[in-house]
Design a protein around this motif. Structure first.
Motif, short mmCIF file in Angstrom:
data_model
loop_
_atom_site.label_atom_id
_atom_site.label_comp_id
_atom_site.label_asym_id
_atom_site.label_seq_id
_atom_site.Cartn_x
_atom_site.Cartn_y
_atom_site.Cartn_z
N SER A 31 1.14 15.85 -13.86
CA SER A 31 0.42 15.36 -15.04
C SER A 31 -0.53 16.41 -15.62
O SER A 31 -0.82 16.38 -16.81
CB SER A 31 -0.37 14.10 -14.71
N GLY A 32 -1.05 17.28 -14.77
CA GLY A 32 -2.02 18.27 -15.22
C GLY A 32 -3.43 17.71 -15.40
O GLY A 32 -4.34 18.44 -15.79
N LEU A 33 -3.61 16.43 -15.11
CA LEU A 33 -4.93 15.81 -15.27
C LEU A 33 -5.81 16.10 -14.07
O LEU A 33 -5.32 16.18 -12.94
CB LEU A 33 -4.78 14.31 -15.48
N GLU A 34 -7.10 16.25 -14.30
CA GLU A 34 -8.05 16.61 -13.24
C GLU A 34 -8.74 15.41 -12.61
O GLU A 34 -9.00 15.40 -11.42
CB GLU A 34 -9.11 17.56 -13.81
N ALA A 35 -9.08 14.41 -13.43
CA ALA A 35 -9.82 13.26 -12.93
C ALA A 35 -9.43 12.02 -13.72
O ALA A 35 -9.14 12.10 -14.91
CB ALA A 35 -11.32 13.51 -13.05
N GLY A 36 -9.44 10.89 -13.04
CA GLY A 36 -9.09 9.63 -13.70
C GLY A 36 -8.61 8.60 -12.70
O GLY A 36 -9.09 8.54 -11.57
N VAL A 37 -7.62 7.82 -13.14
CA VAL A 37 -7.08 6.74 -12.31
C VAL A 37 -5.56 6.77 -12.39
O VAL A 37 -5.00 6.91 -13.48
CB VAL A 37 -7.59 5.36 -12.80
N ALA A 38 -4.92 6.62 -11.24
CA ALA A 38 -3.47 6.46 -11.17
C ALA A 38 -3.18 5.00 -10.85
O ALA A 38 -3.69 4.47 -9.86
CB ALA A 38 -2.86 7.36 -10.10
N VAL A 39 -2.40 4.36 -11.69
CA VAL A 39 -2.00 2.98 -11.46
C VAL A 39 -0.56 2.98 -10.98
O VAL A 39 0.31 3.61 -11.61
CB VAL A 39 -2.15 2.12 -12.74
N VAL A 40 -0.31 2.30 -9.88
CA VAL A 40 1.02 2.18 -9.32
C VAL A 40 1.43 0.72 -9.47
O VAL A 40 0.74 -0.17 -8.98
CB VAL A 40 1.04 2.61 -7.84
N PHE A 41 2.54 0.48 -10.18
CA PHE A 41 2.95 -0.88 -10.53
C PHE A 41 4.39 -1.13 -10.12
O PHE A 41 5.29 -0.37 -10.49
CB PHE A 41 2.80 -1.09 -12.05
N ALA A 42 4.62 -2.18 -9.36
CA ALA A 42 5.96 -2.57 -8.93
C ALA A 42 6.60 -3.45 -9.99
O ALA A 42 6.12 -4.56 -10.24
CB ALA A 42 5.88 -3.32 -7.60
N SER A 43 7.67 -2.96 -10.59
CA SER A 43 8.43 -3.77 -11.53
C SER A 43 9.30 -4.73 -10.71
O SER A 43 9.98 -4.31 -9.79
CB SER A 43 9.34 -2.89 -12.39
N GLY A 44 9.27 -5.99 -11.06
CA GLY A 44 10.06 -6.98 -10.33
C GLY A 44 9.18 -8.01 -9.66
O GLY A 44 8.02 -7.75 -9.35
N ALA A 45 9.75 -9.16 -9.39
CA ALA A 45 8.97 -10.30 -8.89
C ALA A 45 8.96 -10.44 -7.38
O ALA A 45 8.30 -11.34 -6.85
CB ALA A 45 9.51 -11.60 -9.50
N THR A 46 9.67 -9.57 -6.66
CA THR A 46 9.71 -9.70 -5.20
C THR A 46 9.30 -8.41 -4.49
O THR A 46 9.64 -8.20 -3.33
CB THR A 46 11.12 -10.14 -4.71
N GLY A 47 8.57 -7.56 -5.19
CA GLY A 47 8.02 -6.35 -4.60
C GLY A 47 6.52 -6.34 -4.77
O GLY A 47 5.97 -7.03 -5.64
N ALA A 48 5.83 -5.58 -3.93
CA ALA A 48 4.37 -5.50 -3.99
C ALA A 48 3.94 -4.08 -3.65
O ALA A 48 4.67 -3.33 -3.01
CB ALA A 48 3.75 -6.49 -3.02
N VAL A 49 2.73 -3.74 -4.09
CA VAL A 49 2.14 -2.44 -3.81
C VAL A 49 0.76 -2.66 -3.20
O VAL A 49 -0.02 -3.49 -3.68
CB VAL A 49 2.02 -1.58 -5.10
N THR A 50 0.47 -1.91 -2.15
CA THR A 50 -0.83 -1.99 -1.51
C THR A 50 -1.10 -0.68 -0.77
O THR A 50 -0.33 0.27 -0.90
CB THR A 50 -0.92 -3.20 -0.54
N THR A 51 -2.18 -0.63 -0.01
CA THR A 51 -2.43 0.50 0.87
C THR A 51 -2.47 -0.01 2.30
O THR A 51 -2.81 -1.16 2.57
CB THR A 51 -3.77 1.21 0.56
N ILE A 52 -2.09 0.88 3.20
CA ILE A 52 -2.12 0.56 4.64
C ILE A 52 -2.02 1.87 5.39
O ILE A 52 -1.61 2.89 4.81
CB ILE A 52 -0.95 -0.39 5.02
N GLU A 53 -2.37 1.87 6.64
CA GLU A 53 -2.04 3.01 7.49
C GLU A 53 -0.56 2.88 7.82
O GLU A 53 -0.14 1.92 8.50
CB GLU A 53 -2.89 3.01 8.76
N TYR A 54 0.22 3.78 7.33
CA TYR A 54 1.68 3.71 7.43
C TYR A 54 2.12 4.19 8.81
O TYR A 54 2.39 5.35 9.04
CB TYR A 54 2.31 4.56 6.33
N GLU A 55 2.13 3.26 9.76
CA GLU A 55 2.55 3.59 11.12
C GLU A 55 3.29 2.38 11.68
O GLU A 55 3.10 1.25 11.23
CB GLU A 55 1.35 4.00 11.98
#
Length: 138
Positions: A31-55
């Protein structure tokens, strides 16, 4: 400025977890952007996005927790109407949510040490998935 990218991938379903952190970080770099917000969006009704320790332990714990919260084996009105057996998938996805906003600075996501961005495929069968990454900043 706003930059939009897509992350496309195939999933297996049944609460499969996919780590998107590196793909979101690469989109941010491009993107070349230095500061801001990244939005991550799941298209579809049976998926979700979150954070976790991926282990593996937490991945198994998440599956177990989702089964306790919205069991697959009980009857859902959605299943009676559509016959696709994924009523639990819709409930789980709506409880976790389809999007996540992650601030960034100096072209780096401001995630904690053990925090990864993950997509949860909550459907009961494999799917082709598309996640939108929209980066806003300067």
């Amino acid at each position: 400025m706003i930059v939009t990218e897509h992350v496309d991938f195939q999933t297996k379903g049944n609460a499969e977890m996919t780590d998107l952190t590196a793909k979101v970080a690469r989109a941010l770099e491009r993107s070349g952007l230095e500061a801001g917000v990244a939005v991550v969006f799941a298209s579809g009704a049976t998926g979700a996005v979150t954070t976790i320790e991926y282990e593996p332990g937490l991945m198994a714990d998440m599956k177990d927790a989702l089964e306790r919260i919205a069991p697959q084996k009980i009857e859902y009105a959605h299943n009676q109407r559509w016959g696709d057996g994924n009523g639990h998938s819709h409930i789980r996805a709506s409880m976790i949510g389809p999007s996540l906003a992650v601030p960034f600075s100096e072209r780096k996501l401001m995630l904690g040490t053990w925090q990864q961005i993950v997509f949860l495929d909550l459907d009961n069968r494999p799917r082709y998935r598309r996640v939108v990454v929209q980066i806003m900043g300067e």
